[in-house]
Design a protein around this motif. Structure first.
Motif, PDB file in Angstrom:
ATOM      1  N   ALA A   1     -10.724   6.939  16.511  1.00 34.84           N
ATOM      2  CA  ALA A   1      -9.974   7.893  15.701  1.00 34.84           C
ATOM      3  C   ALA A   1      -8.620   8.206  16.332  1.00 34.84           C
ATOM      4  CB  ALA A   1     -10.778   9.181  15.525  1.00 34.84           C
ATOM      5  N   TRP A   2      -8.599   8.382  17.656  1.00 34.43           N
ATOM      6  CA  TRP A   2      -7.342   8.740  18.329  1.00 34.43           C
ATOM      7  C   TRP A   2      -6.343   7.584  18.285  1.00 34.43           C
ATOM      8  CZ3 TRP A   2      -9.146  12.894  17.363  1.00 34.43           C
ATOM      9  CH2 TRP A   2     -10.245  13.505  17.966  1.00 34.43           C
ATOM     10  N   ARG A   3      -6.825   6.367  18.425  1.00 40.58           N
ATOM     11  CA  ARG A   3      -5.912   5.221  18.366  1.00 40.58           C
ATOM     12  C   ARG A   3      -5.382   5.010  16.947  1.00 40.58           C
ATOM     13  NH1 ARG A   3      -3.065   4.608  21.764  1.00 40.58           N
ATOM     14  NH2 ARG A   3      -2.585   2.466  21.227  1.00 40.58           N
ATOM     15  N   LEU A   4      -6.222   5.270  15.944  1.00 42.50           N
ATOM     16  CA  LEU A   4      -5.751   5.149  14.570  1.00 42.50           C
ATOM     17  C   LEU A   4      -4.658   6.183  14.285  1.00 42.50           C
ATOM     18  CD1 LEU A   4      -7.702   4.372  11.398  1.00 42.50           C
ATOM     19  CD2 LEU A   4      -6.355   6.462  11.392  1.00 42.50           C
ATOM     20  N   LEU A   5      -4.879   7.427  14.705  1.00 44.27           N
ATOM     21  CA  LEU A   5      -3.889   8.472  14.467  1.00 44.27           C
ATOM     22  C   LEU A   5      -2.615   8.228  15.275  1.00 44.27           C
ATOM     23  CD1 LEU A   5      -6.179  11.641  14.362  1.00 44.27           C
ATOM     24  CD2 LEU A   5      -4.982  10.563  12.449  1.00 44.27           C
ATOM     25  N   ALA A   6      -2.758   7.641  16.470  1.00 43.81           N
ATOM     26  CA  ALA A   6      -1.567   7.299  17.251  1.00 43.81           C
ATOM     27  C   ALA A   6      -0.741   6.239  16.534  1.00 43.81           C
ATOM     28  CB  ALA A   6      -1.967   6.807  18.642  1.00 43.81           C
ATOM     29  N   GLY A   7      -1.409   5.314  15.846  1.00 40.87           N
ATOM     30  CA  GLY A   7      -0.693   4.313  15.056  1.00 40.87           C
ATOM     31  C   GLY A   7       0.056   4.947  13.891  1.00 40.87           C
ATOM     32  N   VAL A   8      -0.587   5.903  13.214  1.00 43.70           N
ATOM     33  CA  VAL A   8       0.080   6.630  12.128  1.00 43.70           C
ATOM     34  C   VAL A   8       1.338   7.308  12.659  1.00 43.70           C
ATOM     35  CG1 VAL A   8      -0.130   8.582  10.550  1.00 43.70           C
ATOM     36  CG2 VAL A   8      -2.034   6.985  10.797  1.00 43.70           C
ATOM     37  N   ALA A   9       1.190   8.009  13.791  1.00 45.56           N
ATOM     38  CA  ALA A   9       2.311   8.747  14.377  1.00 45.56           C
ATOM     39  C   ALA A   9       3.441   7.814  14.792  1.00 45.56           C
ATOM     40  CB  ALA A   9       1.828   9.556  15.576  1.00 45.56           C
ATOM     41  N   SER A  10       3.107   6.648  15.346  1.00 40.43           N
ATOM     42  CA  SER A  10       4.137   5.705  15.790  1.00 40.43           C
ATOM     43  C   SER A  10       4.985   5.229  14.619  1.00 40.43           C
ATOM     44  CB  SER A  10       3.480   4.507  16.491  1.00 40.43           C
ATOM     45  OG  SER A  10       2.775   4.925  17.639  1.00 40.43           O
ATOM     46  N   ALA A  11       4.345   4.958  13.491  1.00 40.10           N
ATOM     47  CA  ALA A  11       5.095   4.535  12.308  1.00 40.10           C
ATOM     48  C   ALA A  11       6.031   5.645  11.835  1.00 40.10           C
ATOM     49  CB  ALA A  11       4.130   4.138  11.190  1.00 40.10           C
ATOM     50  N   TRP A  12       5.550   6.881  11.851  1.00 40.56           N
ATOM     51  CA  TRP A  12       6.392   8.000  11.430  1.00 40.56           C
ATOM     52  C   TRP A  12       7.626   8.129  12.316  1.00 40.56           C
ATOM     53  CZ3 TRP A  12       2.360  12.500  10.440  1.00 40.56           C
ATOM     54  CH2 TRP A  12       1.605  12.177   9.309  1.00 40.56           C
TER      55      TRP A  12
ATOM     56  N   LEU B   1       2.628   3.461   4.896  1.00 40.18           N
ATOM     57  CA  LEU B   1       2.326   3.640   3.475  1.00 40.18           C
ATOM     58  C   LEU B   1       2.423   5.111   3.077  1.00 40.18           C
ATOM     59  CD1 LEU B   1      -0.693   1.192   3.019  1.00 40.18           C
ATOM     60  CD2 LEU B   1       1.640   0.893   2.175  1.00 40.18           C
ATOM     61  N   LEU B   2       2.005   6.000   3.963  1.00 39.72           N
ATOM     62  CA  LEU B   2       2.087   7.428   3.657  1.00 39.72           C
ATOM     63  C   LEU B   2       3.532   7.874   3.470  1.00 39.72           C
ATOM     64  CD1 LEU B   2      -0.596   8.985   6.067  1.00 39.72           C
ATOM     65  CD2 LEU B   2      -0.615   9.059   3.565  1.00 39.72           C
ATOM     66  N   VAL B   3       4.438   7.312   4.272  1.00 43.39           N
ATOM     67  CA  VAL B   3       5.837   7.721   4.183  1.00 43.39           C
ATOM     68  C   VAL B   3       6.415   7.396   2.806  1.00 43.39           C
ATOM     69  CG1 VAL B   3       8.163   7.299   5.109  1.00 43.39           C
ATOM     70  CG2 VAL B   3       6.223   7.544   6.657  1.00 43.39           C
ATOM     71  N   THR B   4       5.976   6.294   2.207  1.00 38.53           N
ATOM     72  CA  THR B   4       6.504   5.929   0.890  1.00 38.53           C
ATOM     73  C   THR B   4       6.096   6.926  -0.186  1.00 38.53           C
ATOM     74  OG1 THR B   4       4.576   4.533   0.346  1.00 38.53           O
ATOM     75  CG2 THR B   4       6.418   3.479   1.518  1.00 38.53           C
ATOM     76  N   HIS B   5       5.096   7.759   0.088  1.00 40.49           N
ATOM     77  CA  HIS B   5       4.628   8.731  -0.901  1.00 40.49           C
ATOM     78  C   HIS B   5       4.900  10.172  -0.489  1.00 40.49           C
ATOM     79  CE1 HIS B   5       2.563   5.607  -3.205  1.00 40.49           C
ATOM     80  NE2 HIS B   5       2.062   5.144  -2.076  1.00 40.49           N
ATOM     81  N   LEU B   6       5.301  10.391   0.758  1.00 41.56           N
ATOM     82  CA  LEU B   6       5.564  11.746   1.223  1.00 41.56           C
ATOM     83  C   LEU B   6       7.020  12.119   0.965  1.00 41.56           C
ATOM     84  CD1 LEU B   6       3.703  11.696   4.675  1.00 41.56           C
ATOM     85  CD2 LEU B   6       2.986  12.924   2.619  1.00 41.56           C
TER      86      LEU B   6
ATOM     87  N   ALA C   1       5.471  -1.041   6.552  1.00 38.57           N
ATOM     88  CA  ALA C   1       4.144  -1.316   6.010  1.00 38.57           C
ATOM     89  C   ALA C   1       3.924  -2.818   5.852  1.00 38.57           C
ATOM     90  CB  ALA C   1       3.975  -0.614   4.662  1.00 38.57           C
ATOM     91  N   SER C   2       4.949  -3.529   5.413  1.00 39.33           N
ATOM     92  CA  SER C   2       4.842  -4.978   5.271  1.00 39.33           C
ATOM     93  C   SER C   2       4.601  -5.645   6.622  1.00 39.33           C
ATOM     94  CB  SER C   2       6.117  -5.529   4.626  1.00 39.33           C
ATOM     95  OG  SER C   2       6.059  -6.935   4.496  1.00 39.33           O
ATOM     96  N   PHE C   3       5.339  -5.196   7.641  1.00 40.29           N
ATOM     97  CA  PHE C   3       5.137  -5.719   8.997  1.00 40.29           C
ATOM     98  C   PHE C   3       3.713  -5.444   9.473  1.00 40.29           C
ATOM     99  CE2 PHE C   3       4.940  -4.961  13.546  1.00 40.29           C
ATOM    100  CZ  PHE C   3       5.569  -6.078  14.088  1.00 40.29           C
ATOM    101  N   ALA C   4       3.244  -4.205   9.252  1.00 42.43           N
ATOM    102  CA  ALA C   4       1.899  -3.842   9.706  1.00 42.43           C
ATOM    103  C   ALA C   4       0.838  -4.661   8.994  1.00 42.43           C
ATOM    104  CB  ALA C   4       1.672  -2.351   9.459  1.00 42.43           C
ATOM    105  N   LEU C   5       1.052  -4.933   7.712  1.00 38.89           N
ATOM    106  CA  LEU C   5       0.093  -5.759   6.974  1.00 38.89           C
ATOM    107  C   LEU C   5       0.083  -7.180   7.531  1.00 38.89           C
ATOM    108  CD1 LEU C   5      -1.883  -5.915   4.613  1.00 38.89           C
ATOM    109  CD2 LEU C   5       0.040  -6.536   3.138  1.00 38.89           C
ATOM    110  N   GLY C   6       1.281  -7.705   7.843  1.00 41.34           N
ATOM    111  CA  GLY C   6       1.349  -9.036   8.432  1.00 41.34           C
ATOM    112  C   GLY C   6       0.637  -9.122   9.763  1.00 41.34           C
ATOM    113  N   GLN C   7       0.772  -8.093  10.606  1.00 34.07           N
ATOM    114  CA  GLN C   7       0.130  -8.135  11.914  1.00 34.07           C
ATOM    115  C   GLN C   7      -1.373  -7.886  11.818  1.00 34.07           C
ATOM    116  OE1 GLN C   7       1.691  -5.222  14.644  1.00 34.07           O
ATOM    117  NE2 GLN C   7       0.717  -3.508  13.624  1.00 34.07           N
ATOM    118  N   LEU C   8      -1.830  -7.325  10.700  1.00 29.51           N
ATOM    119  CA  LEU C   8      -3.271  -7.217  10.485  1.00 29.51           C
ATOM    120  C   LEU C   8      -3.859  -8.539   9.994  1.00 29.51           C
ATOM    121  CD1 LEU C   8      -3.922  -3.743   8.800  1.00 29.51           C
ATOM    122  CD2 LEU C   8      -4.972  -4.606  10.888  1.00 29.51           C
ATOM    123  N   ILE C   9      -3.117  -9.221   9.122  1.00 29.33           N
ATOM    124  CA  ILE C   9      -3.608 -10.469   8.542  1.00 29.33           C
ATOM    125  C   ILE C   9      -3.656 -11.582   9.584  1.00 29.33           C
ATOM    126  CG2 ILE C   9      -3.053 -12.296   6.872  1.00 29.33           C
ATOM    127  CD1 ILE C   9      -1.943 -10.141   5.044  1.00 29.33           C
ATOM    128  N   GLY C  10      -2.679 -11.617  10.506  1.00 30.90           N
ATOM    129  CA  GLY C  10      -2.589 -12.710  11.468  1.00 30.90           C
ATOM    130  C   GLY C  10      -3.858 -12.944  12.274  1.00 30.90           C
TER     131      GLY C  10
END
Length: 420
Positions: free
Chosen positions: A101-112, A63-68, A365-374
């Motif tokens: 916190a580290w796992r959340l930031l690692a997820g951000v980095a992986s998407a980037w 989601l950040l990439v769509t605004h950066l 982002a759509s994929f990530a949302l789907g894997q959160l909802i599942g």
């Protein structure tokens, strides 16, 4: 710390970038989790929260990439460094809240890194008529998963503590970063006549006469530095929705197949070996699938891979035996990166090079949302209606099959009538 760029072929540099970001930044937690449970007393519930934090970070990163306004090269560079630092932090910290916190930031980095690598490599390979070599780039995810799984098996046999395992993985990620650094350190200049991105299903045009076909061939600046046109390029919402449905169907077997495997495979070493095999299947599949574009369109490959994945998801639900688990691992492992590869290639073809980064970010982002909802959907149905593990697998199967139908009807603005 400065690196001298290692002159690797472009596909191998892309492979290393995805191996670091996805194989270590995202998926290394799976083989390290049993070590953390044994050494640090991590509970299964805490482990689930750490996995969810990574999923959430992946969504936030996309989601950040769509605004950066950052270029793909900047996303790639910052993302890889963040993966290295967050992997090391997992070994240096001993508090569960810190791990979150580290796992959340690692997820951000992986998407980037996924978005940056895909935008850079697909554009450059298209420009030099080497589209089929995208399979080597996306094999990096499977190679990274295989490496992390085998490394953790070896470290466990050597009696290495979980905290030290994270530090060894961080060191490996740093080495991979050095190999991938050429992706953003190569000086780019616009080619005189770069061909247009291939339409849906094409194998890519041949390089024009006199144009080099080496990995250092420059790409159009819009792939690396231009950011202004992104906001003006309309998104392809059909691709975004189909990719989200794929995320929903994929994450259910990815989450619950390991649980069923533990019930059927008493030997922990055999179960541990399933993870490297899963990664190896993912690495081989992208190289093989890239050759299929000579005969089939990308939507056809995507839909076919999704049907194969659905068969693999359903097998353990109707056949409670070890062979079913192994076949399921092969079906899911050999298709999940194929869908990722052709989906992001289709994003490039659908909206053009200028809007590719934004389109890929929206799809991720759509994929990530789907894997959160599942998993959340399954947890609610389990709590309210007592749904079983087989129900989750059947649900994933239905989602994958239903999602394969609209994929075949996708229309790309860049495709010719015959290819559409």
């Amino acid at each position: 710390m400065a690196f001298r760029p290692i002159r690797l072929p472009l596909p191998l540099a892309g492979l290393l970038a995805l191996a670091v970001a996805m194989g270590i930044g995202r998926f290394a937690f799976t083989p390290v989790l049993p070590m953390m449970q044994a050494d640090l007393g991590l509970s299964l519930a805490q482990g689930s929260w750490l996995a969810s934090a990574n999923y959430l970070g992946y969504l936030l990163g996309a989601l950040l990439v769509t605004h950066l306004s950052w270029s793909p090269a900047t996303l790639l560079r910052l993302g890889l460094w963040l993966v290295v630092l967050m992997t090391a932090a997992m070994g240096l910290d001993s508090h569960w809240l810190g791990w979150l916190a580290w796992r959340l930031l690692a997820g951000v980095a992986s998407a980037w890194v996924l978005i940056g690598t895909s935008a850079l490599c697909i554009a450059r390979l298209n420009a030099t008529g080497q589209t089929e070599r995208s399979g080597v780039v996306f094999a990096g995810v499977g190679c990274g998963i295989t490496f992390a799984g085998l490394a953790c098996m070896g470290l466990t046999l050597a009696g290495t503590a979980a905290s030290q395992a994270w530090l060894w993985l961080a060191a490996a990620a740093l080495g991979g970063l050095g190999g991938a650094s050429m992706l953003w350190r190569t000086t780019d200049a616009a080619p005189s006549a770069a061909p247009a991105p291939p339409a849906s299903g094409s194998g890519g045009p041949a390089a024009p006469a006199g144009q080099p076909s080496t990995s250092e061939t420059p790409a159009s600046p819009s792939a690396d530095t231009a950011t202004g046109p992104h906001a003006a390029t309309p998104l392809h919402w059909g691709l975004i929705l189909c990719y989200g449905v794929y995320g929903f169907g994929y994450i259910l077997p990815a989450t619950f197949l390991p649980a069923q495997a533990r019930l059927l495979i008493p030997d922990p070493w055999l179960f541990s070996l399933a993870w490297p095999v899963f990664g190896l299947a993912g690495a081989v599949s992208t190289v093989m699938a890239s050759r299929l574009t000579r005969r089939y369109t990308r939507p056809q490959i995507w839909a076919g891979a999704q049907v194969v994945m659905a068969v693999g998801v359903l097998l353990p639900a109707v056949w409670h035996a070890l062979p079913a688990i192994l076949l399921a691992a092969c079906c899911v492992g050999s298709t999940f990166m194929v869908i990722t590869m052709v989906g992001l290639q289709e994003a490039q073809a659908a909206v053009g090079q200028a809007g590719a980064k934004r389109q890929m970010a929206a799809m991720t982002a759509s994929f990530a949302l789907g894997q959160l909802i599942g998993p959340i959907f399954f947890s609610l149905t389990h709590a309210w209606f007592g749904a079983s593990l087989e129900f989750a697998l059947v649900l994933g199967t239905l989602g994958l099959l239903a999602g394969a139908i609209p994929i075949l009807r996708l229309r790309s603005p860049a495709a010719s009538p015959r290819e559409s």
